[in-house]
Motif scaffolding. Structure first.
Motif, short mmCIF file in Angstrom:
data_model
loop_
_atom_site.label_atom_id
_atom_site.label_comp_id
_atom_site.label_asym_id
_atom_site.label_seq_id
_atom_site.Cartn_x
_atom_site.Cartn_y
_atom_site.Cartn_z
N ASP A 324 0.82 -1.26 -0.07
CA ASP A 324 -0.06 0.01 0.13
C ASP A 324 0.87 1.23 0.09
O ASP A 324 0.73 2.30 -0.99
CB ASP A 324 -0.85 0.06 1.19
N PRO A 325 1.76 1.47 0.87
CA PRO A 325 2.60 2.66 0.74
C PRO A 325 3.32 2.90 -0.14
O PRO A 325 3.69 4.06 -0.85
CB PRO A 325 3.49 2.57 2.11
N LEU A 326 3.79 1.79 -0.97
CA LEU A 326 4.45 1.97 -2.17
C LEU A 326 3.89 2.47 -3.45
O LEU A 326 4.38 3.23 -4.25
CB LEU A 326 5.25 0.45 -2.66
N ARG A 328 0.87 4.10 -2.94
CA ARG A 328 0.65 5.63 -2.55
C ARG A 328 1.65 6.73 -3.01
O ARG A 328 1.45 7.76 -3.52
CB ARG A 328 0.33 5.91 -0.97
N ALA A 329 3.20 6.15 -2.67
CA ALA A 329 4.28 7.16 -3.09
C ALA A 329 4.10 7.17 -4.52
O ALA A 329 4.78 8.37 -5.11
CB ALA A 329 5.32 6.43 -2.77
N ARG A 330 3.34 6.39 -5.42
CA ARG A 330 3.63 6.58 -6.95
C ARG A 330 2.16 7.25 -7.29
O ARG A 330 1.85 7.07 -8.54
CB ARG A 330 3.86 5.29 -7.70
N GLY A 331 1.35 7.67 -6.25
CA GLY A 331 -0.02 8.27 -6.65
C GLY A 331 -1.15 7.48 -7.05
O GLY A 331 -2.21 7.89 -7.27
N TYR A 332 -1.06 6.15 -6.64
CA TYR A 332 -2.06 5.29 -6.62
C TYR A 332 -2.62 5.17 -5.22
O TYR A 332 -2.30 4.19 -4.52
CB TYR A 332 -1.67 3.95 -7.19
N THR A 333 -3.77 5.97 -5.00
CA THR A 333 -4.31 5.86 -3.72
C THR A 333 -5.82 5.38 -3.70
O THR A 333 -6.36 5.17 -2.41
CB THR A 333 -4.29 7.50 -3.30
N GLU A 495 10.54 0.12 -8.63
CA GLU A 495 9.27 -0.44 -9.12
C GLU A 495 9.41 -2.00 -8.89
O GLU A 495 8.30 -2.59 -8.65
CB GLU A 495 8.83 0.14 -10.52
#
Length: 614
Positions: A324-326, A328-333, A495
């Protein structure tokens, strides 16, 4: 026993060990205890019986020459009497195994014995069911012919990649195998009818349809252009072996092989009106007990289906928390972890074109990954395999029903390298970030390293070199992905760490889906939807995966359960040994004895821990 995934993988009492390369033959030292000598002699006889039961396994091992040359003209028998394949000698040896004085065995000798007895007991349990049998991968399988099982699925690639032609006798053996191919398919067709008529065992309708697509595709390959013909012609030409190999091969392919395919197609078509859409074996006659056996066999644990299902759910939640945090860090929330992985997988920056050029670029990237990780392995291992590993595309003729990726071990005599196969039916299922972890799983430090080291070991009985255990082998494959992370292999391409988490997530989801399908009444569509929503696999990949679980009950559960146990054993050993812990030595303890059930592996690690503390 002879595991086709690793190796492209009968009555033997009183016979000596079949001829094998001198470097690989294990001779019993004169000073051996009577128990050790008796056990190893018995293993050799079981191994010999396995070779005679599986001429294809003998070829894969490089043991089809010399006094075993007759095996090169044969394929594995597919009669009902031989439905256990290489497990048949195990069952026949149970009374002799029970007679061994185990008080005279210790250390690795005892773990070898426990491993063989465990497998023999499981083989006897498989034998107790009157339907199905053991497929060419070494798995208990209820369906003789499916999109994954049957000679039609195994033989074309086997003949092309495994059967060598150096002499006229080798070419004649190839032709003999084409004839055996037809005979074996006819035996399979008879068994399909027997299982349906006598035991009410019919594959799900969607399995039959996919099987028919592949059968018809093979049937459509005729004349001089048929790959089965071209393979022999090419090999004979390369070896400068003169003869009318094309004409003779065409006569077989368009004659008895075509007739056998027609009969098998007709049989599968006849089953369609009787087929139901229920995906699991649990709803079929004797299915609940059969699934419990398969789960035990594939995980080498005593987990019940419901217990395993809960394990899967818990691990899915743990891995989602890491991914999840990885994301979110790429804009996928927004959405589930799986939905966000799906969206990330469609990013054109990470896609290969679905063209020949795109596939070539993908394979080139995989080769670079193999080279890069190989350079780091001395940091983790005391010894590395001598055999090389090649990256190959799954043959186009079987890619529709084949797994997404798999490994093939090198030959025992070192004449053939190992291989890492990847299914490129659609490059959309392989975003760039998903590939490194697959490479580490299938090649180095994964299946190739584990399987090649087992084959190259100098004091391991041949039987133990060639026996596979799903939870151990696939658990090691996932553990290899973890080791790659610990070596920093994802650091330059962060990635790729998302690919690593997705790999673990879908192996955990497999436990949920497999138990759901076979024990909890899940439908095919429910399983596919869960896979897409939870893991983010492309729909085509999710469909192929879930249909695979329908054919191999329990097999999908071995991966993450095996990894969890290997990682747990390492954690406990490290806690107990403190500053005496050595990762290289630990890996040798896990790998040196070859594959084994998880419960036996636990005792091996306990012995290693005690030795470190002594």
């Amino acid at each position: 026993m002879i595991n086709r995934r690793r190796l492209l993988g009968s009555t033997a009492a009183g016979l000596g060990l079949l001829a094998a390369p001198a470097v690989a033959r294990v001779l019993v030292p004169a000073q051996d205890s009577p128990a050790r000598a008796a056990a190893r002699g018995l293993y050799d006889r079981i191994f010999e019986g396995g070779l005679r039961a599986s001429p294809m396994g003998a070829t894969s091992l490089g043991l089809d020459s010399g006094e075993n040359a007759a095996l090169k003209s044969l394929l594995d028998s597919r009669t009902y009497a031989d439905r256990l394949n290489t497990f048949k000698p195990m069952v026949e040896a149970r009374s002799a195994l029970a007679a061994v004085d185990v008080s005279g065995l210790s250390g690795r000798d005892r773990s070898d014995y426990d491993t063989v007895v465990w497998m023999a007991d499981r083989a006897a349990e498989i034998d107790a069911f009157p339907f199905g049998g053991v497929d060419s991968y070494g798995y208990p399988c209820p369906y003789v012919v499916s999109q994954l099982t049957g000679l039609y699925q195994a033989v074309p690639d086997f003949l092309d990649s495994q059967h060598t032609v150096e002499t006229a006798a080798d070419a004649e053996a190839y032709l003999a195998r084409l004839n055996s191919f037809a005979e074996g398919m006819n035996h399979e067709t008879a068994r399909v009818a027997k299982d349906a008529d006598e035991h009410g065992l019919v594959p799900p309708d969607f399995i039959l349809r996919k099987t028919l697509v592949q059968l018809r595709a093979l049937r459509g390959q005729t004349g001089e252009g048929a790959p089965l013909v071209q393979s022999l012609v090419r090999k004979a030409a390369e070896a400068q072996v003169a003869g009318d190999w094309s004409g003779r091969a065409v006569a077989l392919v368009d004659g008895p092989v075509a007739a056998a395919l027609d009969a098998q197609i007709a049989q599968m078509e006849a089953l369609l009106p009787r087929a139901v859409h229920d995906a699991g074996i649990g709803a079929r006659p004797g299915g609940q007990a059969y699934y419990e056996l398969c789960l035990r066999f594939q995980t080498s644990t005593g987990l019940s289906p419901r217990e395993a299902h809960q394990v899967g759910l818990e691990q899915v939640a743990q891995i989602e928390a890491l991914a999840d945090p990885l994301l979110r860090a790429r804009g996928y929330t927004e959405g589930s972890v799986g939905a966000r992985l799906t969206a990330f997988g469609k990013d054109p920056d990470y896609q290969y074109p679905n063209t020949d050029e795109g596939r070539a670029a993908l394979l080139a990237d995989l080769n670079r990954q193999v080279v890069a990780v190989e350079a780091r392995l001395p940091e983790m291992f005391e010894r590395l395999p001598r055999a090389r590993v090649e990256v190959r595309r799954v043959p186009v003729s079987i890619e529709l029903g084949s797994p997404r990726g798999y490994a093939q071990s090198p030959s025992l005599d070192g004449s053939r390298p190992g291989a890492y196969y990847i299914n490129l039916i659609d490059t959309a299922i392989w975003p760039r970030w998903s590939l490194p972890t697959l490479t580490y799983h299938e090649s180095l430090p994964g299946h190739h390293l584990q399987g090649a080291l087992a084959l190259e070991a100098t004091d391991t009985p041949l039987l133990l070199k060639s026996t596979g255990f799903n939870a151990y082998g696939e658990g090691w494959g996932l553990y290899a992905e973890q080791l790659a992370d610990e070596l920093g292999m994802y650091d330059a391409f962060p990635e790729g760490r998302l690919g690593y988490h997705q790999s673990f997530l879908y192996r955990a989801a497999r436990i949920v889906i497999d138990t759901g399908i076979h024990a909890l009444g899940w439908s095919r569509e429910q399983a596919i939807a869960y896979m897409i929503e939870t893991v983010g696999l492309a729909p085509g990949a999710a469909e192929s995966e879930c249909e695979r679980y329908c054919v191999w009950p329990g097999q999908a559960c071995g991966y993450k359960i095996g990894h969890t146990e290997i990682d747990r054993l390492r954690t406990v050993a490290k806690e107990r040994t403190g500053d005496r812990f050595d990762i290289k030595s630990f890996h040798s303890a896990v790998l040196d004895g070859g594959a084994m059930p998880l419960e036996v592996l636990g005792r091996v690690v306990d012995q290693w821990t005690a030795a470190r503390l002594a």
